[in-house]
Write a protein that holds these residues in place. Sequence first.
Motif, mmCIF file in Angstrom:
data_model
loop_
_atom_site.group_PDB
_atom_site.id
_atom_site.type_symbol
_atom_site.label_atom_id
_atom_site.label_comp_id
_atom_site.label_asym_id
_atom_site.label_seq_id
_atom_site.Cartn_x
_atom_site.Cartn_y
_atom_site.Cartn_z
ATOM 1 N N SER A 1 26.115 27.780 -12.512
ATOM 2 C CA SER A 1 27.156 28.748 -12.843
ATOM 3 C C SER A 1 26.927 29.987 -11.984
ATOM 4 O O SER A 1 25.862 30.154 -11.391
ATOM 5 N N SER A 2 27.943 30.835 -11.908
ATOM 6 C CA SER A 2 27.837 32.045 -11.095
ATOM 7 C C SER A 2 28.683 33.144 -11.722
ATOM 8 O O SER A 2 29.505 32.891 -12.600
ATOM 9 N N HIS A 3 28.464 34.345 -11.248
ATOM 10 C CA HIS A 3 29.195 35.515 -11.728
ATOM 11 C C HIS A 3 29.270 36.485 -10.557
ATOM 12 O O HIS A 3 28.244 36.769 -9.937
ATOM 13 N N PHE B 1 33.391 35.363 4.084
ATOM 14 C CA PHE B 1 32.821 34.474 3.078
ATOM 15 C C PHE B 1 31.319 34.722 3.024
ATOM 16 O O PHE B 1 30.729 35.298 3.937
ATOM 17 N N ILE B 2 30.717 34.281 1.934
ATOM 18 C CA ILE B 2 29.272 34.415 1.722
ATOM 19 C C ILE B 2 28.745 33.039 1.358
ATOM 20 O O ILE B 2 29.325 32.361 0.498
ATOM 21 N N GLN B 3 27.660 32.644 2.011
ATOM 22 C CA GLN B 3 27.038 31.361 1.683
ATOM 23 C C GLN B 3 25.663 31.602 1.089
ATOM 24 O O GLN B 3 24.867 32.377 1.629
ATOM 25 N N ILE B 4 25.414 30.927 -0.020
ATOM 26 C CA ILE B 4 24.123 30.983 -0.689
ATOM 27 C C ILE B 4 23.570 29.564 -0.695
ATOM 28 O O ILE B 4 24.222 28.642 -1.187
ATOM 29 N N VAL B 5 22.393 29.398 -0.126
ATOM 30 C CA VAL B 5 21.746 28.091 -0.092
ATOM 31 C C VAL B 5 20.595 28.134 -1.084
ATOM 32 O O VAL B 5 19.789 29.065 -1.075
ATOM 33 N N LEU B 6 20.538 27.140 -1.958
ATOM 34 C CA LEU B 6 19.505 27.131 -2.980
ATOM 35 C C LEU B 6 18.947 25.738 -3.183
ATOM 36 O O LEU B 6 19.595 24.739 -2.894
ATOM 37 N N LYS B 7 17.738 25.708 -3.696
ATOM 38 C CA LYS B 7 17.031 24.451 -3.926
ATOM 39 C C LYS B 7 16.907 24.199 -5.424
ATOM 40 O O LYS B 7 16.375 25.034 -6.152
ATOM 41 N N PHE B 8 17.437 23.083 -5.856
ATOM 42 C CA PHE B 8 17.269 22.646 -7.236
ATOM 43 C C PHE B 8 16.021 21.776 -7.273
ATOM 44 O O PHE B 8 15.955 20.756 -6.600
ATOM 45 N N ASN B 9 15.034 22.166 -8.028
ATOM 46 C CA ASN B 9 13.860 21.329 -8.170
ATOM 47 C C ASN B 9 13.396 21.214 -9.613
ATOM 48 O O ASN B 9 12.285 20.839 -9.891
ATOM 49 N N GLU B 10 14.289 21.558 -10.507
ATOM 50 C CA GLU B 10 13.982 21.471 -11.933
ATOM 51 C C GLU B 10 15.210 20.951 -12.664
ATOM 52 O O GLU B 10 16.330 21.194 -12.249
ATOM 53 N N GLU C 1 17.139 21.919 -15.080
ATOM 54 C CA GLU C 1 17.557 23.015 -15.948
ATOM 55 C C GLU C 1 18.777 23.700 -15.353
ATOM 56 O O GLU C 1 19.090 23.506 -14.182
ATOM 57 N N PRO C 2 19.457 24.515 -16.132
ATOM 58 C CA PRO C 2 20.626 25.233 -15.622
ATOM 59 C C PRO C 2 20.225 26.312 -14.609
ATOM 60 O O PRO C 2 19.180 26.931 -14.734
ATOM 61 N N TYR C 3 21.079 26.509 -13.611
ATOM 62 C CA TYR C 3 20.908 27.585 -12.638
ATOM 63 C C TYR C 3 22.112 28.512 -12.757
ATOM 64 O O TYR C 3 23.242 28.058 -12.797
ATOM 65 N N HIS C 4 21.833 29.814 -12.810
ATOM 66 C CA HIS C 4 22.894 30.820 -12.820
ATOM 67 C C HIS C 4 22.627 31.754 -11.639
ATOM 68 O O HIS C 4 21.539 32.327 -11.534
ATOM 69 N N ILE C 5 23.599 31.857 -10.734
ATOM 70 C CA ILE C 5 23.433 32.637 -9.517
ATOM 71 C C ILE C 5 24.469 33.768 -9.478
ATOM 72 O O ILE C 5 25.599 33.564 -9.046
ATOM 73 N N TYR D 1 25.873 42.658 -0.001
ATOM 74 C CA TYR D 1 25.827 41.856 -1.218
ATOM 75 C C TYR D 1 24.379 41.542 -1.565
ATOM 76 O O TYR D 1 23.483 41.643 -0.726
ATOM 77 N N SER D 2 24.171 41.155 -2.812
ATOM 78 C CA SER D 2 22.851 40.770 -3.289
ATOM 79 C C SER D 2 23.036 39.639 -4.282
ATOM 80 O O SER D 2 24.023 39.587 -5.030
ATOM 81 N N THR D 3 22.099 38.722 -4.291
ATOM 82 C CA THR D 3 22.145 37.618 -5.230
ATOM 83 C C THR D 3 20.732 37.353 -5.745
ATOM 84 O O THR D 3 19.750 37.773 -5.133
ATOM 85 N N TYR D 4 20.650 36.695 -6.860
ATOM 86 C CA TYR D 4 19.369 36.391 -7.468
ATOM 87 C C TYR D 4 19.550 35.246 -8.448
ATOM 88 O O TYR D 4 20.685 34.865 -8.757
ATOM 89 N N ARG D 5 18.472 34.699 -8.942
ATOM 90 C CA ARG D 5 18.565 33.667 -9.969
ATOM 91 C C ARG D 5 18.590 34.351 -11.324
ATOM 92 O O ARG D 5 17.644 35.008 -11.735
ATOM 93 N N GLY D 6 19.702 34.200 -12.008
ATOM 94 C CA GLY D 6 19.858 34.801 -13.336
ATOM 95 C C GLY D 6 19.484 33.814 -14.421
ATOM 96 O O GLY D 6 18.900 32.764 -14.165
ATOM 97 N N SER D 7 19.847 34.172 -15.619
ATOM 98 C CA SER D 7 19.540 33.287 -16.753
ATOM 99 C C SER D 7 20.797 32.995 -17.552
ATOM 100 O O SER D 7 21.808 33.590 -17.371
#
Length: 125
Positions: free
Chosen positions: A7-9, A95-104, A106-110, A119-125
Amino acid sequence: MQIPSLSSHILDQSTGRPAINVKVLLERQLDDLSFQKIAKSSTNEDGRVSEKSWKNFNDKELFPISNPSNCVIYRVTLFTEAYFVKNNIDSLYPFIQIVLKFNENEPYHIPLLLSPFGYSTYRGS
């Protein structure tokens, strides 16, 4: 075991408001390092892309992770230019591209904190 999801916000820091109706593309990296389009969505009235809002391009599972040692690389592209143009805001980022690695499993919120020239991004909850 939890089910992996994404998910994202998007919050526009220049207005302090959610970025509404930003188109989003989700891709998965293949073995040859290219990316395959797998789903699309767009932000809602709260600037959110929920885990259930993805429109899958095929019948395959979006996040086929069977164990934590099986890492999968995803790329999320957020098409910000139309959002800025609609709001009469000059911006550096079409446009903005975010590349991320799923290794668990569990849900990911970016979350994405967006402004016309940064811009800034991080792994949220």
